[in-house]
Design a protein around this motif. Sequence first.
Motif, short mmCIF file in Angstrom:
data_model
loop_
_atom_site.label_atom_id
_atom_site.label_comp_id
_atom_site.label_asym_id
_atom_site.label_seq_id
_atom_site.Cartn_x
_atom_site.Cartn_y
_atom_site.Cartn_z
N ASP A 57 57.94 -60.31 39.49
CA ASP A 57 58.08 -61.30 38.37
C ASP A 57 59.75 -61.73 38.24
OD1 ASP A 57 55.69 -60.27 38.10
OD2 ASP A 57 55.74 -59.46 35.96
N ASP A 58 59.88 -62.91 38.17
CA ASP A 58 61.14 -63.52 38.07
C ASP A 58 61.19 -64.78 37.20
OD1 ASP A 58 61.23 -65.25 41.47
OD2 ASP A 58 59.84 -65.05 39.55
N LYS A 194 54.49 -65.58 41.62
CA LYS A 194 55.29 -64.91 40.76
C LYS A 194 54.41 -63.55 40.07
CE LYS A 194 58.34 -68.75 39.61
NZ LYS A 194 59.08 -69.58 38.64
#
Length: 402
Positions: A57-58, A194
Amino acid sequence: MNMKNKSRIVLICAVVLMALAFVLVLCISLSKGGEDTATADEITVETTVADTTAQEDDGPLRLSFIGDCILGSDSGKSSEGNFTHTAETTDHKYFFKEVYHVLSADDLTFANCEVVLSDRKLEKIAKDYNPAFWFIAPAKNADILKLGSVEVAGVVNNHVGDYGDEGYADTVDALKAQGIVPGENFTPLYFEEKGMKIGVLYCNLWGSYNLQYVEPVLEEMQDKCEYKILFFHGGKEGVHEPDNYKIDACRYLAQSGLVDMIIGSHPHVLQPMEVVNGVPIVYSLGNFCYSASNYPENRTIIFQAELYKENGTIRTETNIVPCYVYTGYSNNWQPDIVEDADVKAEILEMMNRKVEHQTEPPTTTTQETQEPQTEAEVYYPPQEPDPTENDYTPEDTYVVEY
């Protein structure tokens, strides 16, 4: 040193070297294992875009949705100034030039491809109504979508079959040749990006009876993704209020828990959105890059969703980016971002009208009743450098959090 001691030393060295070699091989194996280990579900899930592998997760997963794209002309005719002639004589980057900086800043863009893409001389299907249109374009026109940063194009509509099964197959092949994923009827698409697995289902929705086909597919998708999007085609053309059956069907699906977002197309004009049970529903995106009229209704949107995964739960924020279908006096086949505050407010007000069942037949806007804009309505874009991704921030648009 005698031969025995020498032999013992040689033996010890050999054992040490073998042990070191074993440790080295084990380390290499473990490091590669991190790349290839996947659950059985992940292996069975179809990855439809080459670069959509799961990541940490970014940040948000940003999705864009645009409306009807007709990238050709009736019967493929080419005449001075029409879409086909423009595509023959102009760099194909032209068509999405003014919106590219928005669409290229997302992770995935979804569109409705409402034209046959084929280089063959194909026979038209019979149509028993008037006026009737058969939209077709050269296969190379598929690159208009690619150059516009569109990754997925639905082929579920009433024109992609204008030239029968052969025309449909050629269209699918033309899209694939450009690296665009075709969204086919009741065929789930899965994407991993993601740290999120999303499923997208393109389908027809011409009446509530279609639910008997929609529900089983959405149920099958339950265990294969975390977030499901329905992109449907259906409803009455030229009306700004959704059909009663569309309202009922979409609200039913939202309440069922089978879907997380619903997007509609086909009416060729904008229809409002609402949120039911936490599910955003856009009843019609209207036209986008649209060649079927010189004077289509000149209001559309890019609908965006940003997905945030927090503690295993996906949260949705939505953006509405108001757009013109064209700029100038008549259709120049080039959608553009609305900058005028009053026009923005008009579009946002339209999208946020209360959705209600209709008791009387709505007023229809057809291609035949559409008229040229008055001089006061015409928007001429300023002569400025082409915008870039850095010129676009979603925070500048209309944001709703669910």
